[in-house]
Enzyme design. Structure first.
Site, mmCIF file in Angstrom:
data_model
loop_
_atom_site.group_PDB
_atom_site.id
_atom_site.type_symbol
_atom_site.label_atom_id
_atom_site.label_comp_id
_atom_site.label_asym_id
_atom_site.label_seq_id
_atom_site.Cartn_x
_atom_site.Cartn_y
_atom_site.Cartn_z
ATOM 1 N N CYS A 1 -22.447 92.487 -9.538
ATOM 2 C CA CYS A 1 -22.471 91.659 -10.733
ATOM 3 C C CYS A 1 -23.874 91.523 -11.329
ATOM 4 O O CYS A 1 -24.783 91.020 -10.695
ATOM 5 C CB CYS A 1 -21.942 90.292 -10.309
ATOM 6 S SG CYS A 1 -21.886 89.073 -11.581
ATOM 7 N N CYS B 1 -25.811 80.551 -10.226
ATOM 8 C CA CYS B 1 -25.544 80.826 -8.803
ATOM 9 C C CYS B 1 -26.728 81.594 -8.206
ATOM 10 O O CYS B 1 -27.223 82.548 -8.808
ATOM 11 C CB CYS B 1 -24.248 81.626 -8.649
ATOM 12 S SG CYS B 1 -22.836 80.806 -9.406
ATOM 13 N N CYS C 1 -26.727 85.577 -7.497
ATOM 14 C CA CYS C 1 -26.216 86.439 -8.572
ATOM 15 C C CYS C 1 -27.329 86.843 -9.538
ATOM 16 O O CYS C 1 -28.058 85.985 -10.045
ATOM 17 C CB CYS C 1 -25.109 85.694 -9.316
ATOM 18 S SG CYS C 1 -24.489 86.600 -10.737
ATOM 19 N N SER D 1 -14.138 81.919 -7.324
ATOM 20 C CA SER D 1 -15.237 82.299 -6.436
ATOM 21 C C SER D 1 -15.595 81.074 -5.603
ATOM 22 O O SER D 1 -16.212 80.147 -6.113
ATOM 23 C CB SER D 1 -16.446 82.756 -7.258
ATOM 24 O OG SER D 1 -16.090 83.885 -8.017
ATOM 25 N N LEU D 2 -15.172 81.099 -4.354
ATOM 26 C CA LEU D 2 -15.407 79.929 -3.490
ATOM 27 C C LEU D 2 -16.801 80.036 -2.882
ATOM 28 O O LEU D 2 -17.653 79.168 -3.088
ATOM 29 C CB LEU D 2 -14.306 79.881 -2.430
ATOM 30 C CG LEU D 2 -14.228 78.620 -1.595
ATOM 31 C CD1 LEU D 2 -14.030 77.382 -2.447
ATOM 32 C CD2 LEU D 2 -13.088 78.737 -0.569
ATOM 33 N N ASN D 3 -17.009 81.078 -2.119
ATOM 34 C CA ASN D 3 -18.363 81.459 -1.658
ATOM 35 C C ASN D 3 -19.047 80.455 -0.735
ATOM 36 O O ASN D 3 -20.089 80.757 -0.167
ATOM 37 C CB ASN D 3 -19.314 81.734 -2.831
ATOM 38 C CG ASN D 3 -18.838 82.891 -3.681
ATOM 39 O OD1 ASN D 3 -18.038 83.695 -3.212
ATOM 40 N ND2 ASN D 3 -19.295 82.975 -4.906
ATOM 41 N N GLY E 1 -21.009 86.794 -16.716
ATOM 42 C CA GLY E 1 -20.550 85.619 -17.437
ATOM 43 C C GLY E 1 -19.427 84.855 -16.768
ATOM 44 O O GLY E 1 -18.769 85.347 -15.848
ATOM 45 N N GLU F 1 -23.019 94.682 -19.179
ATOM 46 C CA GLU F 1 -22.505 95.857 -18.466
ATOM 47 C C GLU F 1 -21.004 95.853 -18.246
ATOM 48 O O GLU F 1 -20.351 94.800 -18.257
ATOM 49 C CB GLU F 1 -23.198 95.964 -17.126
ATOM 50 C CG GLU F 1 -22.847 94.794 -16.249
ATOM 51 C CD GLU F 1 -23.775 94.646 -15.065
ATOM 52 O OE1 GLU F 1 -24.953 95.029 -15.178
ATOM 53 O OE2 GLU F 1 -23.322 94.147 -14.046
ATOM 54 N N CYS G 1 -25.395 84.200 -18.088
ATOM 55 C CA CYS G 1 -24.481 83.176 -17.573
ATOM 56 C C CYS G 1 -25.275 81.906 -17.330
ATOM 57 O O CYS G 1 -26.422 81.950 -16.880
ATOM 58 C CB CYS G 1 -23.836 83.650 -16.272
ATOM 59 S SG CYS G 1 -22.648 82.468 -15.607
ATOM 60 N N CYS H 1 -14.128 96.643 -14.757
ATOM 61 C CA CYS H 1 -14.722 95.325 -14.557
ATOM 62 C C CYS H 1 -15.470 94.972 -15.846
ATOM 63 O O CYS H 1 -16.443 95.640 -16.205
ATOM 64 C CB CYS H 1 -15.665 95.398 -13.358
ATOM 65 S SG CYS H 1 -16.525 93.873 -13.040
HETATM 66 N N1 SAH Z 1 -18.540 84.114 -13.300
HETATM 67 C C1 SAH Z 1 -17.324 84.505 -12.670
HETATM 68 C C2 SAH Z 1 -17.009 85.974 -12.839
HETATM 69 C C3 SAH Z 1 -18.164 86.922 -12.768
HETATM 70 S S1 SAH Z 1 -18.931 87.030 -11.170
HETATM 71 C C4 SAH Z 1 -17.338 84.104 -11.206
HETATM 72 O O1 SAH Z 1 -18.366 83.673 -10.716
HETATM 73 O O2 SAH Z 1 -16.293 84.207 -10.578
HETATM 74 C C5 SAH Z 1 -17.720 88.008 -10.338
HETATM 75 C C6 SAH Z 1 -17.809 87.977 -8.828
HETATM 76 O O3 SAH Z 1 -19.037 88.608 -8.391
HETATM 77 C C7 SAH Z 1 -17.834 86.562 -8.271
HETATM 78 O O4 SAH Z 1 -16.862 86.420 -7.255
HETATM 79 C C8 SAH Z 1 -19.235 86.431 -7.707
HETATM 80 O O5 SAH Z 1 -19.214 85.526 -6.632
HETATM 81 C C9 SAH Z 1 -19.542 87.869 -7.301
HETATM 82 N N2 SAH Z 1 -20.968 88.163 -7.131
HETATM 83 C C10 SAH Z 1 -22.009 87.759 -7.882
HETATM 84 N N3 SAH Z 1 -23.194 88.196 -7.361
HETATM 85 C C11 SAH Z 1 -22.867 88.910 -6.262
HETATM 86 C C12 SAH Z 1 -23.637 89.611 -5.285
HETATM 87 N N4 SAH Z 1 -24.960 89.681 -5.340
HETATM 88 N N5 SAH Z 1 -22.969 90.214 -4.258
HETATM 89 C C13 SAH Z 1 -21.599 90.164 -4.183
HETATM 90 N N6 SAH Z 1 -20.834 89.529 -5.082
HETATM 91 C C14 SAH Z 1 -21.456 88.903 -6.108
HETATM 92 FE FE1 SF4 Z 2 -22.281 83.285 -13.477
HETATM 93 FE FE2 SF4 Z 2 -20.358 84.212 -11.833
HETATM 94 FE FE3 SF4 Z 2 -22.933 85.008 -11.549
HETATM 95 FE FE4 SF4 Z 2 -22.232 82.499 -10.924
HETATM 96 S S1 SF4 Z 2 -21.488 84.386 -9.914
HETATM 97 S S2 SF4 Z 2 -24.039 83.103 -12.125
HETATM 98 S S3 SF4 Z 2 -20.688 82.071 -12.456
HETATM 99 S S4 SF4 Z 2 -21.607 85.407 -13.297
#
Ligand code: SAH
Ligand code: SF4
Length: 359
Positions: free
Chosen positions: A348, A116, A119, A230-232, A175, A92, A112, A105
């Site tokens: 995402c 995570c 995600c 992405s620290l999270n 990804g 997408e 991927c 975006c």
């Molecule tokens: N793989 C890379 C880039 C793609 S994800 C990464 O992880 O940084 C892009 C962003 O979307 C990341 O910051 C990720 O933490 C966030 N993301 C993924 N799933 C999400 C969700 N359910 N709600 C909010 N942000 C999300």
């Molecule tokens: Fe992959 Fe980024 Fe999603 Fe983690 S948050 S699974 S690194 S796309």
């Protein structure tokens, strides 16, 4: 697919292709003008090319390879496309317009491997890297879409031309971009190039889950673009639960790498931080996050969780406000990312995985 993807060819490679078709090298520049300036995808419409070259290009090359599998328009103006690749995979791309920006975006991989837990993309597993051409085609496609929109009658001709151009590109679709590093770096160069899409370097952001050695490789290969990590999670226990990559490169190592990145590139780094109720949004977590960001050349983007995992939810407005109050005492900038396109699953990975389920 054996045809060459024109968007993925550098000038030298395109010249070689043109020469192999029995034509002089200078035709490459004309083709690139058609493709990047006029956003043309049909060789037959490239009116200054000789017919022999058009025939050769038609049988050996292509500009558009992606099929639209689904499109959704949000009430807030966000548009999301699910593309199907020539080999039948779905991924997408999202257009996020605001008053003065048109951000795209883009995805860097199909699925991927990082796993995570919040995600949706992770549930697909890793299928393959997107090619350079496929990464650039996302921006080409959205540029064509913007060009086709009716300009607002209130705009001057200058404003019209700006309002139809992609202004920002963020690698925050599907990804892990740094695991497709060479294609993503080359894509950033073409996005920025005056002969390509002409997007300013500081308007191109690559987001990584924190693959530490790749961050240093990126600093050497592409130091001029923006990087987000992405620290999270604000401590190793929570971060390892959310992001398995943290077991390999825990927060201390990631921060050493972040400092090295800042030293090598001179860039300000962005930390993305998802707010998940009871996990990452507690006041204790806010204090830990403040400690991590303090005295670093960085800013924090807070992202309230979007629907990604049915067992997790976003905190309430009050909880977010309390979290922000703790961070406000820090010496760094904090932004809250407004949810865009919530009615069309614009988080995402969400739409493509939905499509997959019904397919
Ligand atoms: N793989 C890379 C880039 C793609 S994800 C990464 O992880 O940084 C892009 C962003 O979307 C990341 O910051 C990720 O933490 C966030 N993301 C993924 N799933 C999400 C969700 N359910 N709600 C909010 N942000 C999300
Ligand atoms: Fe992959 Fe980024 Fe999603 Fe983690 S948050 S699974 S690194 S796309």
């Amino acid at each position: 697919m054996t045809k060459s993807h024109i968007l993925g060819l550098g000038r030298g490679e395109l010249e070689a292709l043109v020469v192999s078709l029995g034509q002089p090298a200078f035709r490459a520049r004309q083709i690139q003008n058609w493709v990047f300036r006029n956003l043309e995808t049909d060789f037959r419409k490239m009116s200054n090319l000789p017919k022999d070259l058009v025939d050769g290009l038609e049988s050996h090359a292509c500009v558009a390879t992606l099929k639209v599998n689904a499109r959704q328009d949000s009430q807030d103006g966000t548009t999301k496309w699910v593309f199907e690749t020539h080999d039948g995979h779905l991924f997408e791309t999202v257009l996020i317009p605001t008053e003065d920006r048109r951000s795209v975006c883009v995805s860097s991989q199909i699925g991927c491997a990082m796993g995570c837990t919040f995600c949706r993309t992770a549930t697909m597993g890793f299928l393959r890297n997107l090619t350079l051409g496929e990464i650039l085609e996302q921006v080409h496609f959205v540029s064509r879409h913007l060009k086709s929109l009716e300009p607002s009658p209130d705009l001057s001709p200058d404003q019209v031309s700006n309002s139809t151009r992609v202004s920002n590109v963020i690698f925050m679709g599907m990804g892990e971009p740094l695991l497709n590093l060479e294609n993503v770096a080359s894509a950033c160069e073409t996005l920025n190039s005056a002969d390509g899409f002409g997007v300013a370097k500081d308007k191109i952001t690559v987001s990584t889950s924190g693959v530490a050695p790749k961050i240093l490789e990126w600093a050497a290969r592409a130091p001029d673009f923006k990087l987000a990590i992405s620290l999270n999670g604000s401590n190793n226990a929570v971060r390892s639960e959310l992001m398995p990559i943290n077991r390999r490169y825990p927060i201390e190592m990631l921060m050493e790498t972040a400092d090295e990145y800042i030293r090598l590139t001179g860039q300000k780094l962005t930390f993305e931080y998802i707010l998940i109720r009871g996990k990452t949004s507690t006041l204790e977590a806010a204090r830990e996050l403040k400690h991590i960001a303090s005295h670093r050349h960085c800013k924090i983007n807070l992202i309230p969780l979007n629907r990604g995992n049915p067992d997790m939810e976003a905190p309430s407005e009050e909880e977010i406000a309390a979290f922000e109050r703790v961070l406000a005492q820090g010496d760094f900038q904090v932004l809250r990312r407004r949810p865009r396109g919530p009615d069309i699953y614009a988080a995402c990975g969400q739409l493509a995985t939905e499509q997959k389920k019904v397919a």
